[in-house]
Design an enzyme around this catalytic site. Structure first.
Site, PDB file in Angstrom:
ATOM      1  N   TYR A  60     -17.091  48.355   4.955  1.00 42.01           N
ATOM      2  CA  TYR A  60     -15.644  48.100   4.900  1.00 42.01           C
ATOM      3  C   TYR A  60     -15.254  46.828   5.627  1.00 42.01           C
ATOM      4  O   TYR A  60     -14.344  46.123   5.202  1.00 42.01           O
ATOM      5  CB  TYR A  60     -14.859  49.299   5.450  1.00 42.01           C
ATOM      6  CG  TYR A  60     -14.745  50.404   4.438  1.00 42.01           C
ATOM      7  CD1 TYR A  60     -14.125  50.150   3.206  1.00 42.01           C
ATOM      8  CD2 TYR A  60     -15.262  51.667   4.663  1.00 42.01           C
ATOM      9  CE1 TYR A  60     -14.025  51.151   2.251  1.00 42.01           C
ATOM     10  CE2 TYR A  60     -15.173  52.670   3.715  1.00 42.01           C
ATOM     11  CZ  TYR A  60     -14.548  52.410   2.512  1.00 42.01           C
ATOM     12  OH  TYR A  60     -14.462  53.374   1.573  1.00 42.01           O
ATOM     13  N   ASP A  83     -41.257  72.870   2.399  1.00 43.40           N
ATOM     14  CA  ASP A  83     -41.524  73.488   1.105  1.00 43.40           C
ATOM     15  C   ASP A  83     -42.898  73.049   0.620  1.00 43.40           C
ATOM     16  O   ASP A  83     -43.427  72.015   1.049  1.00 43.40           O
ATOM     17  CB  ASP A  83     -40.492  73.027   0.054  1.00 43.40           C
ATOM     18  CG  ASP A  83     -39.123  73.655   0.279  1.00 43.40           C
ATOM     19  OD1 ASP A  83     -39.049  74.670   1.001  1.00 43.40           O
ATOM     20  OD2 ASP A  83     -38.139  73.121  -0.266  1.00 43.40           O
TER      21      ASP A  83
END
Lengths: 597, 359
Positions: free
Chosen positions: B91, B239
């Site tokens: 920004y 996982d």
């Protein structure tokens, strides 16, 4: 040429063919029926015989007027002017005179117009005048192989007949062949029964002109401006004949002068003998009956181009004919053997110096007058041959500038220095343009369609015999040799076009890059200033140094923006001729095709 | 202040070039797996030294300007002792006129380039990451300082109840006290919650950390410092899929190709993998899902290009095995044998049996 094949297919007029070119035409002998024929057929043949009668030339004309360019009133007006102007230009060029032609059209109301075409040509000797203007298929050009505008001696007399049929008024001809000769004035009708001139008036007249011919015809017509108008035709004629002055008064009372752009005479086109490759059997048989040669060998050597002693011997040897045979003794069978021999023996291509091209430079000059574009290119190819006839293709192209960038390119077609305004879709030039792959030259194109883009393409074919698709001389026939040559010419101008378009793109990219550089240079300087805390003056200094550095690296570039005042040849008033009332064009073509006189 | 000097030196060099009418250049290391070297002894990805240099020209002038502006912003942040997130930096660029960024990805890339150019951590340049560093629970006391008073604060990670302590974005100044036996780093917040709920850290005497996907730099640095300072083993539980193996575990252990100049400090070479292996899927009869297109691509890419895989045969085997099995299994699949099977059986068995680990 008249489409004889078509005529043969129409039983009603088969027999009238003889009455066409033959002055001493006598009644055809009645059909003798053979005795042993079955009765039924006899009856039928008798019945048919009742219907078989001579048809008049006017009937033939009425039925085939589209072949001659008189499909509708608007076209009739144009065709008549075209035939007269073509004749004038041919006559002037043959006599080595710089043409000055006056064309006037007067509106006589009720769709009637009076046309006056006057030239400064060599004039016509008195006894020829009636035949030239009031006898169909009489002319000097049909049997000659020479680059002419007219070809078959049908145009002007057909116009005279059309005027006569639609208004009943005679054609008025004035002609003078020199200062010390009187001007002859004729009023002529065509006897439509036997295709003979009828002289209404024949007198001598005072005429201020040193020499020239003037023709006045009244006819039913329709005057509309636009792309297929008389105005457009005369304009294009001026473009392609830069040595000609045309003074034109249209029915609206506007006078337009197309002054000549050059005093240089075009190269005189020369007449050549037919080349064996262009001769068909029927023609050969006719030539054998006409010839003054004493032997068949002499005949071959004198009546054809590129047949010398050696070639003649080879031909006759191949055909197994004794060289001393009298031409009149050559049977149909022997003639056929000669035809076969022609195909087998190697014969040198016909001479090509007989063709008079316009030249790339003059072609481009003409185009510049008509179109204000950014880029012009043109090419005049070396001669090529189709069916024994030499021909030359010339092409020119204008790109960008004021040419609309939407839609198909504009095509200008010319044959032997005559503009072709009708039948664009049926023309070999259009086919060649479609078959050239313009995408590789920077234009848009889908399939074999005409390319799209801001482009005007001009193609001219010059030949001792231009093959038209019909008598009206509106479209070039599709000979592969001709299409190939046109494509080669288009590829050449296409390559030049691409060089220009590519350069333009490069410059555009370069400008964009420069723009880009200059946009971000201040940010570079500003960031350095923030980090190093230097002064505004220093910042400005850095910007200047950076600009200088990047500018220097990229070098100078050409300016390629379109300058509408750069083309000195462009003449806006000239270019606008024929462009008004454009919208009416299509309705006219569709609506008037079936109109009667 | 080191960074400011580096920035100034670079800017001066550019200015000198411009004044001498020479094209200025910016040089930074290439940030990709192709430019890293892996040495098992050292334990992390090192830069091979390939650099890209950006010379000022038409095609580079925009990023050139943006890079310099980003350096300017960094200098300002450090000087004023302020910070900006990646999003905030994006920004800020909206003030740069034509040189502003259109998308945050553009400004992130430029920021990463600048960081790599100077070989520093972006936090040192005043830029801080957006993302959370990770959650901690268990037998650990973090000794931090109060932002306003600067007084020492002791944070007991056993006292967050069902919640957790958040790893701060900068962990360099933190100190530790612990009597835990090991650190367990977990892929998903869900599994972390289950272990917290059932007091796993209490029964196993450990510190548990939720990484929430690929560990952030702060998380990696925290685990590294904690394990080094307190001499604790680190176990990683993910996982059973290529993302868990190559993106989460590998990044934690040896670092990434993208910010390779920092890997030396932002890696945990001693980490061991106790997550779901392909063999576990078979041994525990875990429910599985077929490999997705992107999974297969990631495995093949890992086998072909990842120096870490090339150096560890057991990983190479595991990846090939997974590729043949064509399936993947999540941590949560263990719930097939009961919700607390993971606590009662899986983790104790795994930790007890080093032969089931992967490097």
């Amino acid at each position: 040429m008249v489409d004889y094949q078509k005529l043969y297919k129409m039983p009603e007029i088969t027999r009238s063919l003889h009455s066409f070119g033959n002055e001493n035409n006598s009644q055809e002998p009645k059909l003798e029926l053979e005795k042993d024929q079955p009765e039924v057929e006899q009856v039928k043949a008798h019945e048919m015989a009742k219907k078989q009668r001579e048809i008049s030339i006017s009937e033939f004309f009425e039925k085939n007027r589209h072949l001659l360019g008189f499909d509708n009133k608007r076209k009739a007006l144009l065709t008549t002017i075209k035939e007269a102007v073509d004749n004038s230009l041919d006559a002037c060029d043959d006599a080595g005179i710089l043409p000055e032609i006056e064309v006037s059209i007067y509106d006589m109301e009720n769709d009637r117009f009076r046309l006056i075409i006057e030239d400064n040509g060599p004039g016509i000797v008195k006894k020829q005048i009636p035949k030239i203007f009031a006898k169909l298929l009489y002319g000097s050009k049909f049997h000659s192989l020479k680059q002419n505008r007219g070809q078959q001696g049908i145009g002007i007399s057909a116009s005279v007949m059309y005027g006569q049929l639609t208004t009943g008024r005679p054609a008025k001809i004035t002609s003078k062949i020199g200062v010390n000769y009187p001007a002859h004035y004729y009023e002529l009708h065509i006897n439509t029964q036997n295709n003979k001139p009828e002289i209404i008036k024949d007198e001598e007249k005072e005429w201020s002109k040193n020499h020239g011919t003037r023709i006045e015809i009244d006819l039913e017509g329709s005057y509309i401006k636009g792309s297929q108008s008389v105005d457009e035709y005369l304009k294009q004629t001026a473009i392609i004949n830069p040595h000609t002055t045309i003074i034109y008064a249209n029915p609206k009372g506007e006078q337009i002068i197309f002054p000549r752009a050059t005093d240089k005479h075009p190269k005189q086109s020369e007449e050549i003998k037919p080349h064996p490759h262009g001769v068909e059997l029927g023609m050969l048989i006719k030539m054998l009956t006409w010839t003054k040669a004493k032997t068949i060998k002499q005949f071959l050597q004198t009546e054809f181009s590129r047949v010398g002693n050696k070639t003649a011997n080879e031909l006759l040897e191949e055909a197994a004919i004794i060289p001393k045979t009298k031409p009149q003794k050559i049977s149909r069978e022997l003639a056929e053997r000669i035809m076969k021999a022609i195909k087998k023996i190697k014969i040198m291509a016909p001479p090509t110096n007989c063709i008079s091209p316009i030249g790339a430079e003059l072609l481009e000059k003409g185009l510049k007058k008509e179109v204000n574009a950014e880029f012009y290119t043109s090419v005049s190819r070396s001669p090529a041959v189709y069916r024994g006839n030499p021909f030359i293709i010339e092409a020119a192209l204008a790109y960008g500038g004021h040419i609309p960038s939407e839609g198909s390119v504009q095509i200008l077609r010319f044959a032997n220095k005559v503009p072709l305004l009708y039948q664009q879709g049926a023309c070999a030039i259009t086919e060649s343009i479609g078959k050239t792959s313009w995408r590789s030259y920077g234009l848009q194109q889908s399939g074999d369609n005409n390319p799209q883009g801001p482009c005007v393409i001009l193609v001219h074919i010059a030949s001792v015999w231009v093959p038209f698709t019909s008598e009206a001389k509106e479209a070039i026939a599709h000979y592969p040799e001709i299409i190939k040559e046109i494509k080669l010419a288009l590829q050449e101008v296409g390559r030049n076009l691409y060089k220009y378009i590519a350069k333009k793109r490069r410059v555009k990219d370069e400008l964009k890059k420069r723009d880009y550089i200059e946009k971000y240079i201040p940010a570079v300087a500003e960031a350095l200033k923030e980090i190093l805390n230097f002064s505004d003056i220093e910042e400005q200094n850095v910007i200047e140094l950076l600009e200088e550095m990047l500018e220097q690296q990229r070098g100078a570039i050409d300016k390629m923006e379109f300058d509408e005042n750069k083309n000195q040849e462009y003449d806006k008033d000239f270019a606008d001729i024929g462009k008004e009332e454009q919208k009416n064009d299509e309705e006219e073509i569709e609506g008037k095709n079936n109109g009667s006189y | 202040m080191e960074v400011i000097e580096q920035i100034k030196r670079q800017a001066k060099d550019i200015l000198e070039h411009i004044k001498n009418k020479k094209k200025p250049q910016l040089e930074s290391p290439i940030r990709s797996l192709g430019n890293v070297h892996y040495d098992i002894e050292k334990g992390f990805f090192e830069l091979k030294g390939q650099t890209k240099s950006r010379t000022l020209a038409a095609s580079t002038v925009k990023t050139f300007a943006q890079t310099l502006k980003m350096m300017g912003l960094s200098k300002e942040l450090v000087e004023t002792n302020d910070i900006a997130t990646k999003r905030e930096a994006y920004y800020v660029s909206k003030n740069w006129g034509d040189a502003r960024f259109k998308e945050q990805t553009e400004s992130d890339t430029v920021m990463d380039d600048v960081e790599a150019m100077f070989g520093v951590n972006r936090e040192q340049m005043g830029f801080i990451p957006e993302e959370k560093g990770g959650d901690i629970a268990g037998r650990l006391i973090v000794i931090d300082k109060s932002p306003d008073t600067g007084k020492e604060i002791r944070i007991d990670c056993t006292k967050f109840g069902s919640g957790a302590y958040s790893i701060p974005s900068s962990v360099e100044e933190i100190k530790f006290e612990t009597n835990a036996k090991f650190i367990l780093a977990i892929e998903t917040a869900g599994m972390f919650q289950r272990l917290v709920k059932h007091n796993y850290w209490k029964t196993a005497d450990c510190i548990i950390i939720s990484m929430g996907g690929v560990p952030t730099r702060a998380c990696r640095r925290f685990i590294r410092r904690l394990s080094d300072d307190m001499n604790l083993p680190v176990f990683v539980f993910t996982d059973g899929d290529p993302y868990g193996f190559l993106n989460i575990y590998r990044t934690l252990k040896v670092g990434s190709g993208n910010a390779a100049h920092l890997n030396q400090f932002f890696c945990v070479p001693k980490a061991k993998f106790i997550g779901i292996t392909p063999q576990d899927i078979i041994d525990y009869k875990l429910p599985s899902h077929p490999l997705k297109e992107v999974d297969i691509k990631r495995i093949k890419d890992g086998l072909k290009n990842d120096p870490f895989v090339a150096a560890h045969k057991n990983w190479k085997r595991a990846l090939k095995q997974l590729l043949e099995m064509k399936v993947r299994a999540e941590q949560q699949a263990l719930a097939k044998h009961g919700l607390n099977f993971v606590i009662s059986n899986y983790l104790p068995e795994k930790i007890r049996n080093p032969s089931s680990w992967l490097d």
